[in-house]
Motif scaffolding. Structure first.
Motif, short mmCIF file in Angstrom:
data_model
loop_
_atom_site.label_atom_id
_atom_site.label_comp_id
_atom_site.label_asym_id
_atom_site.label_seq_id
_atom_site.Cartn_x
_atom_site.Cartn_y
_atom_site.Cartn_z
N LEU A 56 58.41 32.15 -31.18
CA LEU A 56 58.63 33.56 -31.46
C LEU A 56 60.08 33.77 -31.86
CD1 LEU A 56 57.19 36.37 -31.09
CD2 LEU A 56 58.26 36.43 -28.83
N GLN B 156 61.24 37.18 -33.10
CA GLN B 156 61.67 38.57 -32.87
C GLN B 156 60.85 39.19 -31.74
OE1 GLN B 156 61.25 40.66 -36.57
NE2 GLN B 156 62.87 39.52 -37.58
N ALA B 157 61.16 38.82 -30.49
CA ALA B 157 60.37 39.29 -29.36
C ALA B 157 60.35 40.82 -29.30
CB ALA B 157 60.95 38.72 -28.07
N GLU B 158 61.45 41.46 -29.56
CA GLU B 158 61.54 42.92 -29.45
C GLU B 158 60.59 43.64 -30.42
OE1 GLU B 158 62.76 45.29 -27.41
OE2 GLU B 158 62.88 43.44 -26.24
N LYS C 100 56.84 43.89 -28.84
CA LYS C 100 56.56 44.67 -27.64
C LYS C 100 55.89 46.02 -27.96
CE LYS C 100 58.81 44.43 -23.29
NZ LYS C 100 59.95 43.73 -22.80
N LYS D 287 51.96 37.25 -24.86
CA LYS D 287 53.02 37.03 -23.86
C LYS D 287 54.26 37.85 -24.15
CE LYS D 287 51.96 32.38 -22.26
NZ LYS D 287 52.08 31.02 -22.80
N ALA D 288 54.50 38.09 -25.42
CA ALA D 288 55.68 38.86 -25.82
C ALA D 288 55.44 40.36 -25.69
CB ALA D 288 56.08 38.51 -27.24
#
Ligand SMILES: [Zn+2]
Length: 233
Positions: free
Chosen positions: A185, A187-189, A192, A218-219
């Motif tokens: 991953l 760009q986790a943000e 969300k 998961k993210a």
């Protein structure tokens, strides 16, 4: 690309692009793009997006929390779909993938599924393979979907961290081991709370979609749907 029939640009494009049908190799006439009208009408389109518990959904249920699962075409060996997939892989035709994505995006929109995603994320190719092919056909198909359903495409969310061997001669367990930890991953943000439509080229065992989907879940993805150019059951 849709250009007016008989325009200079369309004549020019027919010189640049192969002027034959990618599904049957017959000649295309003016106004036909990539696939002749006869093939277009006979393409095996399973319509999985029209009912929830379709074969793609059932393949992934219990492995991923899915909103909907869909595939544009049904793969048959030696048939039109195999010829189309071959062209996508080997003929450097990203616009064909966009074209197919737009058609399927129209189907999803008509079924009311366009409003079920906030973001479209394609399964990435390994950078070395993408350089060799010139493009990622899943991403170009996703680009067509994005244009048709008016949902933004993000090609930077997932990266292929490890080159995987071709899946063709592998059984289900081998395929899973092959793709495990292959993706990362970036760009986790951006993930969300988003409802994500994950796009692959050919869906077989679903191992690739599962690996990518689990990362997105998961993210913190709010929901997950999947779509493929074709399903090979
Ligand atoms: Zn044809």
């Amino acid at each position: 690309m849709r250009v007016p029939f008989g325009s200079f640009l369309s004549d020019f494009l027919h010189l640049l692009y192969p002027p034959y049908c990618v599904a049957c190799a017959g000649p295309l006439v003016k106004g036909e793009d990539w696939i002749c009208t006869s093939c277009l009408m006979q393409l095996p389109r399973p319509g999985y997006h029209l009912y929830r518990e379709n074969p793609v959904f059932l393949r992934l249920v219990g492995r991923l929390p899915l909103d909907f699962a869909a595939a544009f075409l049904l793969f048959t060996r030696g048939g039109r779909v195999q010829h189309i997939l071959h062209a996508l892989k080997y003929h450097n035709v990203p616009a064909l993938a966009v074209y197919l994505g737009k058609i399927f995006g129209g189907d999803l929109k008509e079924a009311g599924l366009g409003s079920k995603a906030d973001m479209i994320v394609p399964v990435p190719l390994h950078p070395a393979r993408q350089r060799k092919r010139g493009y990622n056909q899943s991403a170009e198909f996703a680009r067509g979907l994005s244009a048709a359903i008016n949902v933004p495409l993000n090609t930077s969310i997932l990266v292929r961290a490890r080159a995987t061997e071709t899946q063709t001669r592998k059984n289900r367990l081998m395929r899973w081991q092959n793709v495990e930890n292959a993706f990362a991953l970036k760009q986790a943000e951006a993930v969300k709370g988003r409802r994500i439509l994950l796009v692959d080229d050919v869906i077989t065992t679903g191992a690739t979609l599962e690996a990518c989907g689990q990362i997105l879940v998961k993210a913190g993805a709010a929901s997950l749907s999947v779509a493929g150019i074709a399903y090979a059951g």
